[in-house]
Design a protein around this motif. Sequence first.
Motif, PDB file in Angstrom:
ATOM      1  N   TRP A  55       0.539  -1.020   0.142  1.00 58.26           N
ATOM      2  CA  TRP A  55       0.127   0.077   0.190  1.00 58.26           C
ATOM      3  C   TRP A  55       1.352   1.369   0.067  1.00 58.26           C
ATOM      4  O   TRP A  55       1.824   1.314   0.868  1.00 58.26           O
ATOM      5  N   VAL A  56       0.662   2.089  -0.300  1.00 52.51           N
ATOM      6  CA  VAL A  56       1.006   3.800  -0.595  1.00 52.51           C
ATOM      7  C   VAL A  56       0.438   4.640  -0.532  1.00 52.51           C
ATOM      8  O   VAL A  56      -0.888   4.574  -0.886  1.00 52.51           O
ATOM      9  N   MET A  57       0.928   6.034   0.562  1.00 51.95           N
ATOM     10  CA  MET A  57      -0.421   6.444   1.160  1.00 51.95           C
ATOM     11  C   MET A  57       0.371   8.268   1.036  1.00 51.95           C
ATOM     12  O   MET A  57       2.086   7.923   0.969  1.00 51.95           O
ATOM     13  N   PRO A  58      -0.042   9.528   0.741  1.00 51.75           N
ATOM     14  CA  PRO A  58       1.061  10.437   0.993  1.00 51.75           C
ATOM     15  C   PRO A  58       1.136  10.920   2.387  1.00 51.75           C
ATOM     16  O   PRO A  58       0.169  10.426   2.994  1.00 51.75           O
ATOM     17  N   GLU A  59       2.785  11.418   2.267  1.00 56.88           N
ATOM     18  CA  GLU A  59       2.844  12.111   3.155  1.00 56.88           C
ATOM     19  C   GLU A  59       2.042  13.467   3.561  1.00 56.88           C
ATOM     20  O   GLU A  59       1.894  14.110   2.469  1.00 56.88           O
ATOM     21  N   GLY A  60       1.645  14.259   4.534  1.00 60.65           N
ATOM     22  CA  GLY A  60       0.946  15.022   4.577  1.00 60.65           C
ATOM     23  C   GLY A  60      -0.105  15.603   6.048  1.00 60.65           C
ATOM     24  O   GLY A  60      -0.601  14.993   6.057  1.00 60.65           O
ATOM     25  N   ASP A  61       0.388  16.528   6.089  1.00 61.25           N
ATOM     26  CA  ASP A  61      -0.459  16.699   7.268  1.00 61.25           C
ATOM     27  C   ASP A  61      -1.624  17.829   7.239  1.00 61.25           C
ATOM     28  O   ASP A  61      -2.042  18.673   8.555  1.00 61.25           O
ATOM     29  N   THR A  62      -1.636  18.725   6.445  1.00 60.48           N
ATOM     30  CA  THR A  62      -2.970  18.973   5.873  1.00 60.48           C
ATOM     31  C   THR A  62      -4.034  18.454   5.136  1.00 60.48           C
ATOM     32  O   THR A  62      -3.320  17.877   3.466  1.00 60.48           O
ATOM     33  N   ARG A  63      -4.826  18.953   4.612  1.00 61.15           N
ATOM     34  CA  ARG A  63      -5.817  18.724   2.780  1.00 61.15           C
ATOM     35  C   ARG A  63      -5.488  19.148   2.385  1.00 61.15           C
ATOM     36  O   ARG A  63      -5.689  17.398   0.516  1.00 61.15           O
ATOM     37  N   GLU A  64      -4.910  19.693   1.590  1.00 59.54           N
ATOM     38  CA  GLU A  64      -4.093  20.140   0.506  1.00 59.54           C
ATOM     39  C   GLU A  64      -3.223  19.657   0.013  1.00 59.54           C
ATOM     40  O   GLU A  64      -3.315  18.405  -0.930  1.00 59.54           O
ATOM     41  N   LYS A  65      -1.916  18.645   1.059  1.00 63.12           N
ATOM     42  CA  LYS A  65      -1.189  18.422   0.546  1.00 63.12           C
ATOM     43  C   LYS A  65      -1.547  16.617   0.190  1.00 63.12           C
ATOM     44  O   LYS A  65      -0.568  15.845  -0.298  1.00 63.12           O
ATOM     45  N   VAL A  66      -2.178  15.714   1.609  1.00 65.36           N
ATOM     46  CA  VAL A  66      -2.802  15.108   0.796  1.00 65.36           C
ATOM     47  C   VAL A  66      -3.455  14.805  -0.200  1.00 65.36           C
ATOM     48  O   VAL A  66      -2.350  14.173  -0.826  1.00 65.36           O
ATOM     49  N   LEU A  67      -3.790  15.401  -0.627  1.00 66.21           N
ATOM     50  CA  LEU A  67      -5.265  15.462  -1.746  1.00 66.21           C
ATOM     51  C   LEU A  67      -3.753  15.957  -3.171  1.00 66.21           C
ATOM     52  O   LEU A  67      -4.288  14.729  -4.280  1.00 66.21           O
ATOM     53  N   ALA A  68      -2.497  16.600  -2.723  1.00 61.94           N
ATOM     54  CA  ALA A  68      -2.066  16.368  -3.976  1.00 61.94           C
ATOM     55  C   ALA A  68      -1.064  14.986  -3.880  1.00 61.94           C
ATOM     56  O   ALA A  68      -1.261  14.643  -5.369  1.00 61.94           O
ATOM     57  N   GLY A  69      -0.747  14.638  -2.804  1.00 60.30           N
ATOM     58  CA  GLY A  69       0.358  14.025  -2.899  1.00 60.30           C
ATOM     59  C   GLY A  69      -1.065  12.255  -3.710  1.00 60.30           C
ATOM     60  O   GLY A  69      -0.373  11.243  -4.251  1.00 60.30           O
ATOM     61  N   MET A  70      -1.964  12.151  -3.573  1.00 58.75           N
ATOM     62  CA  MET A  70      -2.776  11.062  -4.060  1.00 58.75           C
ATOM     63  C   MET A  70      -3.423  11.109  -5.747  1.00 58.75           C
ATOM     64  O   MET A  70      -2.732  10.442  -5.863  1.00 58.75           O
ATOM     65  N   ASN A  71      -3.004  12.633  -5.723  1.00 59.96           N
ATOM     66  CA  ASN A  71      -3.817  12.730  -7.242  1.00 59.96           C
ATOM     67  C   ASN A  71      -2.213  12.890  -8.154  1.00 59.96           C
ATOM     68  O   ASN A  71      -2.309  12.065  -8.829  1.00 59.96           O
ATOM     69  N   LEU A  72      -1.003  12.784  -7.456  1.00 58.71           N
ATOM     70  CA  LEU A  72       0.476  12.323  -7.924  1.00 58.71           C
ATOM     71  C   LEU A  72       0.426  10.534  -7.803  1.00 58.71           C
ATOM     72  O   LEU A  72       0.879  10.827  -8.705  1.00 58.71           O
ATOM     73  N   ILE A  73      -0.296   9.634  -6.887  1.00 57.40           N
ATOM     74  CA  ILE A  73       0.678   8.372  -6.894  1.00 57.40           C
ATOM     75  C   ILE A  73      -0.223   7.415  -7.499  1.00 57.40           C
ATOM     76  O   ILE A  73       0.368   6.516  -7.648  1.00 57.40           O
ATOM     77  N   HIS A  74      -1.863   7.611  -7.532  1.00 53.23           N
ATOM     78  CA  HIS A  74      -2.389   6.865  -7.301  1.00 53.23           C
ATOM     79  C   HIS A  74      -2.595   6.025  -9.068  1.00 53.23           C
ATOM     80  O   HIS A  74      -2.769   5.148  -9.367  1.00 53.23           O
ATOM     81  N   GLY A  75      -1.974   7.328 -10.189  1.00 54.55           N
ATOM     82  CA  GLY A  75      -1.736   6.707 -11.578  1.00 54.55           C
ATOM     83  C   GLY A  75      -0.903   5.576 -11.050  1.00 54.55           C
ATOM     84  O   GLY A  75      -0.519   4.096 -11.604  1.00 54.55           O
ATOM     85  N   PRO A  76       0.338   5.673 -11.126  1.00 60.33           N
ATOM     86  CA  PRO A  76       1.755   5.019 -10.492  1.00 60.33           C
ATOM     87  C   PRO A  76       1.708   3.550  -9.884  1.00 60.33           C
ATOM     88  O   PRO A  76       1.823   2.821 -10.444  1.00 60.33           O
TER      89      PRO A  76
END
Length: 233
Positions: free
Chosen positions: A193-214
């Motif tokens: 499982w991979v999960m974005p690092e982040g302690d704000t909504r903006e950072k988590v959403l940006a991370g999810m956008n980045l990692i879901h395809g790869p």
Amino acid sequence: MTTEQRTSDSDISAILAEKFVSFQGEGPLTGQRCAFVRFSRCNLTCGWCDTKYTWDWSQYKSVDVSARVPVADIVDWIHALSVDLVVITGGEPMLQLPAMTALTTGLDTSVRVQVETNGTKAPTFKLAERVDLWVVSPKLANSGVPYSRRIAPAALAALRSTSRAMFKFVVTDLVDFDEIGRLANEFDLAPVWVMPEGDTREKVLAGMNLIHGPAAERGWNVSTRLHTLVGAQ
Ligand code: SF4
């Protein structure tokens, strides 16, 4: 459980940072209502750690952010909540194996047990038998912790051999994916499982956008951080 076991277990205490009721915000049980028991203390020092109050004594005083609690009191608290899941987390809860074992074996079997660990400590047989799901989160180079401290092959093998473990990696950049692939291959870690690092909504959403395809291309699962998205504990 025998009277003798109850007597000896009642003497055991755990050093906790906090305990509370919420829902699981990460991993395969995301959204599940549960009791959280957060053990204090950790053997690693990840730069982006979001629970530094469990170990960073340069920022916190341990007497202010942790307390020794009898395991019997924790068990009673969980039973009174009528939850069917307890998440034991940290810090690194496996540093307190006697308390972990007393807590998990003291719970009614109707309460499922999920343990979140950094994967550097192997469970005892008794503990491994009682835990329903191990969410093992080996740390990557992005944590800033040296490899020799963050990767413990024997502990990873022991956790993998329970057949109840999943391996969740915190990603700060797509370059982390190659390191995850190498670790998964070398130590036979699955499912990933991979999960974005982040302690704000903006950072988590940006991370999810980045990692879901790869992640999908590699056959891995993705986790959000639901508690961060909704501003929950
Ligand atoms: S292993 Fe977990 S609790 Fe420990 S420093 Fe790293 S992120 Fe924080």
